[in-house]
Each structure stands twice: as structure tokens, then as C-alpha cells.
Design a protein around this motif. Structure first.
Motif, PDB file in Angstrom:
ATOM      1  N   ARG A 158       9.568   9.965  -4.023  1.00 18.69           N
ATOM      2  CA  ARG A 158       8.227  10.083  -4.602  1.00 18.69           C
ATOM      3  C   ARG A 158       7.799   8.733  -5.194  1.00 18.69           C
ATOM      4  NH1 ARG A 158       5.666  10.583  -8.845  1.00 18.69           N
ATOM      5  NH2 ARG A 158       7.488  10.431 -10.184  1.00 18.69           N
ATOM      6  N   ASN A 161       6.813   6.338  -2.570  1.00 18.57           N
ATOM      7  CA  ASN A 161       5.535   6.642  -1.925  1.00 18.57           C
ATOM      8  C   ASN A 161       4.346   6.614  -2.871  1.00 18.57           C
ATOM      9  OD1 ASN A 161       6.971   7.015   0.346  1.00 18.57           O
ATOM     10  ND2 ASN A 161       6.901   9.244   0.334  1.00 18.57           N
ATOM     11  N   TRP A 163       2.496   4.581  -4.243  1.00 13.42           N
ATOM     12  CA  TRP A 163       1.355   3.701  -3.998  1.00 13.42           C
ATOM     13  C   TRP A 163       0.460   4.162  -2.850  1.00 13.42           C
ATOM     14  CZ3 TRP A 163       2.146  -0.789  -0.302  1.00 13.42           C
ATOM     15  CH2 TRP A 163       3.056  -0.420   0.667  1.00 13.42           C
ATOM     16  N   SER A 164       0.958   5.087  -2.058  1.00 10.76           N
ATOM     17  CA  SER A 164       0.131   5.506  -0.922  1.00 10.76           C
ATOM     18  C   SER A 164      -0.897   6.533  -1.345  1.00 10.76           C
ATOM     19  CB  SER A 164       1.012   6.070   0.176  1.00 10.76           C
ATOM     20  OG  SER A 164       1.534   7.316  -0.223  1.00 10.76           O
ATOM     21  N   GLU A 165      -0.753   6.992  -2.622  1.00  8.93           N
ATOM     22  CA  GLU A 165      -1.680   8.038  -3.088  1.00  8.93           C
ATOM     23  C   GLU A 165      -3.098   7.495  -3.166  1.00  8.93           C
ATOM     24  OE1 GLU A 165      -0.795  11.148  -3.542  1.00  8.93           O
ATOM     25  OE2 GLU A 165       1.238  10.623  -2.952  1.00  8.93           O
TER      26      GLU A 165
ATOM     27  N   ARG B  62      -1.662   6.950   7.969  1.00  5.05           N
ATOM     28  CA  ARG B  62      -0.732   6.269   7.077  1.00  5.05           C
ATOM     29  C   ARG B  62      -0.218   7.176   5.951  1.00  5.05           C
ATOM     30  NH1 ARG B  62      -0.653   2.849   2.638  1.00  5.05           N
ATOM     31  NH2 ARG B  62      -2.752   3.400   2.046  1.00  5.05           N
ATOM     32  N   LYS B  63      -1.158   7.812   5.261  1.00  2.00           N
ATOM     33  CA  LYS B  63      -0.779   8.598   4.102  1.00  2.00           C
ATOM     34  C   LYS B  63       0.093   9.804   4.504  1.00  2.00           C
ATOM     35  CE  LYS B  63      -2.625  10.643   0.101  1.00  2.00           C
ATOM     36  NZ  LYS B  63      -3.508  11.669  -0.287  1.00  2.00           N
ATOM     37  N   PHE B  66       3.759   8.994   4.883  1.00  2.00           N
ATOM     38  CA  PHE B  66       4.472   8.984   3.600  1.00  2.00           C
ATOM     39  C   PHE B  66       4.763  10.417   3.142  1.00  2.00           C
ATOM     40  CE2 PHE B  66       2.524   4.690   3.337  1.00  2.00           C
ATOM     41  CZ  PHE B  66       3.700   3.988   3.179  1.00  2.00           C
ATOM     42  N   SER B  69       7.781  11.939   4.821  1.00  2.00           N
ATOM     43  CA  SER B  69       9.095  11.474   4.378  1.00  2.00           C
ATOM     44  C   SER B  69       9.645  12.362   3.263  1.00  2.00           C
ATOM     45  CB  SER B  69       9.015  10.017   3.915  1.00  2.00           C
ATOM     46  OG  SER B  69       8.245   9.943   2.735  1.00  2.00           O
ATOM     47  N   MET B  70       8.762  13.117   2.619  1.00  2.00           N
ATOM     48  CA  MET B  70       9.190  13.999   1.528  1.00  2.00           C
ATOM     49  C   MET B  70       9.695  15.342   2.052  1.00  2.00           C
ATOM     50  SD  MET B  70       8.269  12.577  -1.496  1.00  2.00           S
ATOM     51  CE  MET B  70       7.895  13.881  -2.649  1.00  2.00           C
ATOM     52  N   ASP B 142      -2.399  -2.892  -2.631  1.00  2.00           N
ATOM     53  CA  ASP B 142      -1.642  -4.120  -2.770  1.00  2.00           C
ATOM     54  C   ASP B 142      -0.219  -3.812  -3.226  1.00  2.00           C
ATOM     55  OD1 ASP B 142      -1.121  -5.071  -5.761  1.00  2.00           O
ATOM     56  OD2 ASP B 142      -2.949  -3.903  -5.697  1.00  2.00           O
ATOM     57  N   LYS B 157       2.807  -1.026  -6.693  1.00  2.92           N
ATOM     58  CA  LYS B 157       2.117  -0.712  -5.455  1.00  2.92           C
ATOM     59  C   LYS B 157       0.918   0.127  -5.836  1.00  2.92           C
ATOM     60  CE  LYS B 157       6.649   0.056  -3.465  1.00  2.92           C
ATOM     61  NZ  LYS B 157       7.541   1.101  -2.987  1.00  2.92           N
ATOM     62  N   ARG B 158      -0.231  -0.299  -5.489  1.00  7.76           N
ATOM     63  CA  ARG B 158      -1.386   0.470  -5.924  1.00  7.76           C
ATOM     64  C   ARG B 158      -2.604   0.178  -5.059  1.00  7.76           C
ATOM     65  NH1 ARG B 158      -1.944  -3.331 -11.279  1.00  7.76           N
ATOM     66  NH2 ARG B 158      -1.364  -5.148 -10.095  1.00  7.76           N
ATOM     67  N   ASN B 159      -3.584   0.994  -5.256  1.00  3.26           N
ATOM     68  CA  ASN B 159      -4.848   0.828  -4.549  1.00  3.26           C
ATOM     69  C   ASN B 159      -5.841   0.072  -5.405  1.00  3.26           C
ATOM     70  OD1 ASN B 159      -4.406   1.996  -2.132  1.00  3.26           O
ATOM     71  ND2 ASN B 159      -5.109   4.013  -2.745  1.00  3.26           N
TER      72      ASN B 159
END
Lengths: 165, 374
Positions: A158, A161, A163-165, B62-63, B66, B69-70, B142, B157-159
Motif C-alpha cells: 500500500r 502504491n 503515490w498512484s492515488e 496505470r492506476k 497498482f 498488485s494488492m 512526481d 511520491k505524489r500528484n
């Protein structure tokens, strides 16, 4: 019209038009190499065994091929933008009844084994459409996939991942 | 980076499970009548072969990759397949940066997708994850590596917009590089460029603007020719610990990094040896050394199974306001693998420094001695 007989793993015979089988890379290669489409060859006497495909699945595959008879067959790797492929209505209706069950997945495996590129693309796309916008636990519940992660592992992924939110 | 260890354990578990699955599958088929579940796995989806799952994942956004993967430990490694990288990293700028000023120093508007980072010593690296050549490129997220007040490296890691209030310092040298490889987390890196060194000086407004416009690559040659740009004089001198990180790439251009001239020969031998691990069997390194090096000095540093030839001709090439001398050597390993070293003496216009631009080309072929000597 040359009819070629396909034999499923449970030994059911399916006579199929030679033209339809051009969609399957695996069978097409076999037919060409064995000269099975030669008018003089007794094709009926040389059935093609498909030990990896069950009868009910093969029936669905043939049904799909009949509907897509004459569609252009893709050569080589699929270069399309995968995210933009739209599953046509007919195919959607064709896949839907069995979507979360084994039948649809067996159909996908058969498409991969028989190398029917269009069927594999559409079938995979139909499956991937069911994942859209859903979280891991939701997908797990929908498809009945058991949760094998420990809470620590789940937390690690979690975080990974986040940052993909 | 404790969670990376967790991920490693997951991979290990995946491989163990996969072996177990295969053995169960074989026994099932032999010993028991075929049932609805031929793989002894109780859900339909997990019964799909990897190939089919890969086909399905390739059609996800993309999302959603991710999210997949969970789902289970079987899917987790499959979502990290190289073939999905293009979808996973699409439309993103992955920037390793330090936030020292009010504005983080980041690479925006790059056409290529890169990981860029800047150390407190002023080394700015960009690591290419993948190339996207599309005009409609925009930043969606980024990726940053920062150092917190306890001195620990953290990933961010963030938008969206960057947080301008983060004031943190950045790690150094060898430790930094080893941490970097951990943080790359298995993502493919096919190019490394070191550019735009700052040397602990504040980034000028001009420099920042340049970054934002994406006009951020300054090559040595263009610096020399243009001559009037202040930024270009900022060469940097890394410690020797950087050497191992310079090899293993097909092409590496670090034309404003000054290396000690005594490191040239060990670096060339390392580059020759590194070809054993690559498929391309070719590599090229561009950098600068701090002084002239002679054929005798090279031969003294070589290991026994290497020899050196000197190209006896020295070409004088005239650029706009200065002349450069071009000469070279060839280092040959006993089995025929060679490193051609081309040396160009550049005289910098702004200062009186004479630096030696080096281009090392390593090839996997038999050297033609007569050709190289002439």
C-alpha cells in the motif's frame, strides 16, 4: 468446402469450415504444414486433436470464430494502444454471461493456446474492464481470490502504491 | 527503506509458491480425475497461466495496475513486469531532487521520462526510465527522494504541485548511490546523464527558468562554442567512489564532470571488463580529466594482460575562438577487446583552465594495430 474436424479433450468432434480456422495461428500452421486443405487429401480422416481445450469451450471458440468470419487477422505483435481498445457490443454480450466464472477464463486460455489474436485481445480487454477503478480488496472479493498477504506485506505494498492515488 | 525488504520477501515467496504450484499441478493431473479446478487453486482467476495474466495486465490503465498488485502474491510480481513499465510510468516526471530553496529544483517539461536528482555537492543526475516522444507531455505525478531531519532517506511520491515548504538536505557520494539503486526498486534504467552542476551555489532564477522550459541539457561542446553562458563553468569533481557507477551503460555523457587523470586507466579496464555482462558489446563514455596523460603513464597502470598503443598523430582542430589538440590511445585486453581513448584538449574561454575532454569507446573486436597506430 473443406471441413476440418477438431477433437476436444473430452473427445467430442467438431467439423469446422477450413476458412474459419485461418483465425487460429496454431491450427492454420498445422493445416498448411500437413496440407490438410488440399482437396485431394481426406481431411475428415485426419482430425486435429486439441487436448488442452474442453468440448464446451471449443464450442464457444467456434461460435466466436463464426461470428468473426472474414475479420482481418492481425499479424505479429499487437501494436494497438491497449487502453483504447473497445469491446464491441456483440462480443461484450458473448463474454458477459460467463465473465466471473471459469468458462470465460478457459476461453481466454484456449484463445492463447490456439493463437487467436483477436479473441485473446477482446477477451483480455473484457476481463481488464472489470478491474477498472476497483481496489485490490474489491477485485479479490469479486473474483474470489484468497488474500495471501500478511498485514505487514499488504501495508508495504500500500505504501509502495500510495503515490498512484 | 524497510518496506523494500518486505517487497523482497514477497518476491521470494512468489517463487517458492510458483514451484509448489507446478508440483501440485503435475500430481493432480496424474493421480486424480480431472475436476473443475485442475490447478488445485480455488479461484478461477488464479488458474490463468502467467502469459494470459500478462495479456490482461497490458490492457489496464496505470492506476489499475497498482491496484492489481494488492490482489494477491501471485499478481504482485506480475504487475512489476518490465512490459508494463511503459504504462506505469507514462506521463510522469520522476524527479529526484533536493528542496533547498523555496522552489524545489525539478525537471519539468522533459520530453524524455527521466529521474533527475541533484546532490548537495551539486551533482545533478537524470536517469532515463523510458523515452516518450510526445508533444502533449504533461506532469501527472512526481517522485522525490529527500532526507528528513533524522538523516534518513525518504521517498516522496505524489500528484500535482510540489510542496515548496520542504526544506531538507541531501545525501552524499557512495552512500547516496547505493541508496539510489535500492530506491530505483528494479525499474529499468538505460541511461544516466550528469548535468548542470551547481556546486553549492544558489540556483539562479535564470537556471530555474531554463529547467522549467526543459532546455536543460548543457553539453560541453556547446558550452565551449557559445562561451558566454555563466553556468557552463561549473565543472564538478566527484570522489573516486563514483567510478563503479559510471560503467554498465551503453552510452554515458558526463561532459562537465572532471575526473582525476589517474582514474582514467582503471576506468577503461573496468569498462572493458564490464562488456562481459552486456549484450550490446559496445559502450561509450564522455567526461573530462584534470591533466594530460601520456602513453607511458597509461602502460604503468595497466594490469599484465593489457597493453597500450598510442595514436602518433596529433590533430589540431580550430573551434570558434580556440584551438584544440586531438590525440588518443588504444588499450587492448589480451583477448582482443579494446578501449579507444580519444582526448581533446579544450581551453576554456572564461578561465585559463585547460581541461582534457575524454571520449572512451569500448568495443568487442580485434584491434587492427596498424590502423590504430596510424
Amino acid at each position: 468446402m473443406v471441413l476440418i474436424t477438431l477433437v476436444s479433450s473430452d473427445e467430442q468432434n467438431f467439423p469446422v469450415e477450413r476458412e474459419l480456422l485461418k483465425q487460429s495461428g496454431t491450427i492454420e500452421t498445422l493445416i498448411v504444414n500437413m496440407n490438410l486443405d488440399d482437396e485431394d487429401t481426406d481431411a475428415a480422416a485426419m482430425p486435429i486433436p486439441l487436448p488442452n481445450v474442453k468440448g464446451d469451450v471449443l464450442e464457444k471458440v467456434i461460435q466466436w470464430m463464426e461470428h468473426h468470419k472474414g475479420d482481418p487477422v492481425k499479424e505479429g505483435d499487437n501494436e494497438d494502444n491497449n487502453a483504447e481498445i473497445v469491446v464491441p457490443q456483440w462480443d461484450d454480450d458473448f463474454f458477459k454471461p460467463a465473465m466471473y466464472g471459469s468458462k470465460h477464463l478457459e476461453l481466454t486460455v484456449a484463445a492463447s493456446y490456439l493463437d487467436i489474436k483477436n479473441l485473446l485481445t477482446l477477451s483480455c480487454k473484457a476481463i481488464s474492464n472489470t478491474f477498472k477503478g476497483k481496489t485490490g480488496p474489491q477485485i479479490r472479493e469479486e473474483w474470489g481470490v484468497p488474500n495471501e498477504f500478511t498485514p505487514e506485506e499488504e501495508e508495504a505494498i500500500r505504501k509502495e502504491n500510495e503515490w498512484s492515488e | 527503506m524497510s518496506f523494500n525488504i518486505g517487497l523482497l520477501l514477497l518476491y521470494l515467496r512468489f517463487f517458492r509458491n510458483r514451484n509448489r504450484l507446478t508440483s501440485i499441478k503435475n500430481n493432480e493431473i496424474k493421480d486424480k480425475p480431472e475436476n473443475e479446478d485442475r490447478f488445485n487453486v480455488n479461484d478461477f482467476f488464479s488458474r490463468l497461466p502467467d502469459l494470459c495474466i500478462d495479456e490482461i495486465f497490458k490492457r489496464l490503465l496505470r492506476k489499475d495496475i497498482f491496484n492489481m498488485s494488492m490482489v494477491s502474491s501471485r499478481f504482485f510480481p506480475l504487475t512489476n513486469e518490465k512490459s508494463l513499465d511503459e504504462i506505469k510510468w507514462e506521463k510522469g516526471s520522476l524527479a529526484f531532487y533536493k528542496v533547498r530553496f523555496k522552489f524545489p529544483f525539478i525537471a519539468i517539461g522533459l520530453i524524455t521520462m527521466k529521474i533527475a536528482f541533484l546532490t548537495a555537492n551539486g551533482y545533478h543526475f537524470r536517469l532515463a526510465v523510458d523515452r516518450l516522444n510526445r508533444p502533449d507531455y504533461d506532469i501527472k505525478f512526481d517522485y522525490g527522494i529527500l532526507m528528513n531531519e533524522n538523516g534518513e532517506l525518504i521517498e516522496k511520491k505524489r500528484n500535482g504541485p510540489f510542496n515548496r515548504d520542504d526544506e531538507v538536505d541531501f545525501p552524499y557520494d557512495a552512500e547516496f548511490f547505493s541508496n539510489l539503486s535500492m530506491m530505483l526498486n528494479g525499474h529499468a534504467v538505460n541511461e544516466i546523464e550528469i548535468f548542470y552542476p551547481i556546486l553549492n551555489e544558489p540556483i539562479s532564477e535564470q537556471g530555474r527558468q531554463r529547467e522549467r522550459k526543459g532546455d536543460n541539457l548543457i553539453y560541453f561542446n556547446s558550452c565551449l562554442v557559445n562561451g558566454d553562458d555563466d553556468d557552463i563553468t561549473h565543472f564538478f569533481r566527484p570522489s573516486q567512489s563514483i567510478l563503479p557507477y559510471l560503467i554498465g551503460y551503453d552510452e554515458l555523457g558526463v561532459t562537465n564532470m572532471i575526473l582525476d587523470r589517474n582514474w582514467l586507466v582503471p576506468l577503461c579496464m573496468m569498462a572493458i571488463d564490464s562488456l562481459d555482462q552486456t549484450t550490446n558489446k559496445k559502450c561509450r563514455l564522455d567526461f573530462v580529466i584534470d591533466g594530460e596523460i601520456t602513453g607511458d603513464e597509461i602502460s604503468l597502470q595497466l594490469r599484465p594482460n593489457y597493453e597500450v598503443f598510442e595514436k602518433d598523430e596529433r590533430k589540431i582542430i580550430r573551434y570558434f575562438q580556440c584551438s584544440v589538440v586531438n590525440y588518443g590511445y588504444v588499450i587492448k585486453r589480451a583477448d582482443g577487446r579494446i578501449a579507444k581513448i580519444e582526448i581533446i584538449n579544450y581551453e576554456l574561454i572564461q578561465s585559463d583552465n585547460l581541461v582534457h575532454g575524454i571520449s572512451v569507446k569500448v568495443e568487442d573486436r580485434d584491434v587492427d594495430r596498424s590502423e590504430d597506430e596510424n
